[in-house]
Motif scaffolding. Sequence first.
Motif, PDB file in Angstrom:
ATOM      1  N   TYR A 161       0.840  -1.196   0.000  1.00 54.65           N
ATOM      2  CA  TYR A 161       0.000   0.000   0.000  1.00 54.65           C
ATOM      3  C   TYR A 161       0.880   1.252   0.000  1.00 54.65           C
ATOM      4  O   TYR A 161       0.676   2.181  -0.775  1.00 54.65           O
TER       5      TYR A 161
ATOM      6  N   VAL B 233     -11.075   1.192   1.976  1.00 53.78           N
ATOM      7  CA  VAL B 233     -10.970   1.608   3.375  1.00 53.78           C
ATOM      8  C   VAL B 233      -9.664   2.365   3.610  1.00 53.78           C
ATOM      9  O   VAL B 233      -9.629   3.374   4.313  1.00 53.78           O
ATOM     10  N   LEU B 234      -8.585   1.885   3.002  1.00 53.74           N
ATOM     11  CA  LEU B 234      -7.279   2.492   3.211  1.00 53.74           C
ATOM     12  C   LEU B 234      -7.112   3.816   2.473  1.00 53.74           C
ATOM     13  O   LEU B 234      -6.316   4.660   2.883  1.00 53.74           O
TER      14      LEU B 234
ATOM     15  N   LEU C 200      -6.537  -9.455  -0.184  1.00 57.29           N
ATOM     16  CA  LEU C 200      -6.750  -8.594   0.983  1.00 57.29           C
ATOM     17  C   LEU C 200      -6.454  -7.130   0.660  1.00 57.29           C
ATOM     18  O   LEU C 200      -7.211  -6.236   1.060  1.00 57.29           O
TER      19      LEU C 200
ATOM     20  N   THR D 253      -9.250  -5.753  -1.467  1.00 61.39           N
ATOM     21  CA  THR D 253     -10.455  -5.615  -0.648  1.00 61.39           C
ATOM     22  C   THR D 253     -10.356  -4.411   0.279  1.00 61.39           C
ATOM     23  O   THR D 253     -11.344  -3.701   0.497  1.00 61.39           O
ATOM     24  N   LEU D 254      -9.164  -4.156   0.812  1.00 66.10           N
ATOM     25  CA  LEU D 254      -8.983  -3.086   1.782  1.00 66.10           C
ATOM     26  C   LEU D 254      -8.721  -1.712   1.155  1.00 66.10           C
ATOM     27  O   LEU D 254      -8.768  -0.699   1.860  1.00 66.10           O
TER      28      LEU D 254
END
Length: 174
Positions: A51, A164-165, A157, A160-161
């Motif tokens: 990320y 949100v991140l 993951l 998917t995140l």
Amino acid sequence: MNNFSKAKYISCMAMLLTLIVALSIFEAMLPPFPMLPPGVKIGLANIVTMYTLFFIGKKQAFSLNIAKGVFILITRGITSGILSLCGGILSICVIILLSGLFKDKISYMLLSIFGAISHNIGQLIAITIILGNKYALYYLPVLIGAGILMGSITGILLKTLLPVLSYPLKEIKK
């Protein structure tokens, strides 16, 4: 870093490092997965590193990776610290290389898989040097298979995140 104030930047990096440490501790507490070879882990902290690499910068991802390696060195010993650093640095280099070569034509999933495989290879090279023999290299096929499996999980993951991140990053850049 251009869009960050210095305080927001430091806060963001501290939060990301805290998240890496928390995920590393959490993953170390998990029991071994049934029917997986010894030492195989999901690599949850690598989600934060990827990320950071994709959305903040290369230098920051390297810095977090080195800080993670130092944390592991302090908490788990020199061998674990060296393995973490070697695997993490090779992984980031491979992801940067592939994303540079293929730009938007390569998915997070493939980058995660290649990152996981190269992380395992970096660790295998380090342990081969530490042990002073090449017998550890016989474990390479197992680690490539594990890298494909675990890289797929971390890629899913991460994808998917991402919604949100991305919100906190937007707030920090204000």
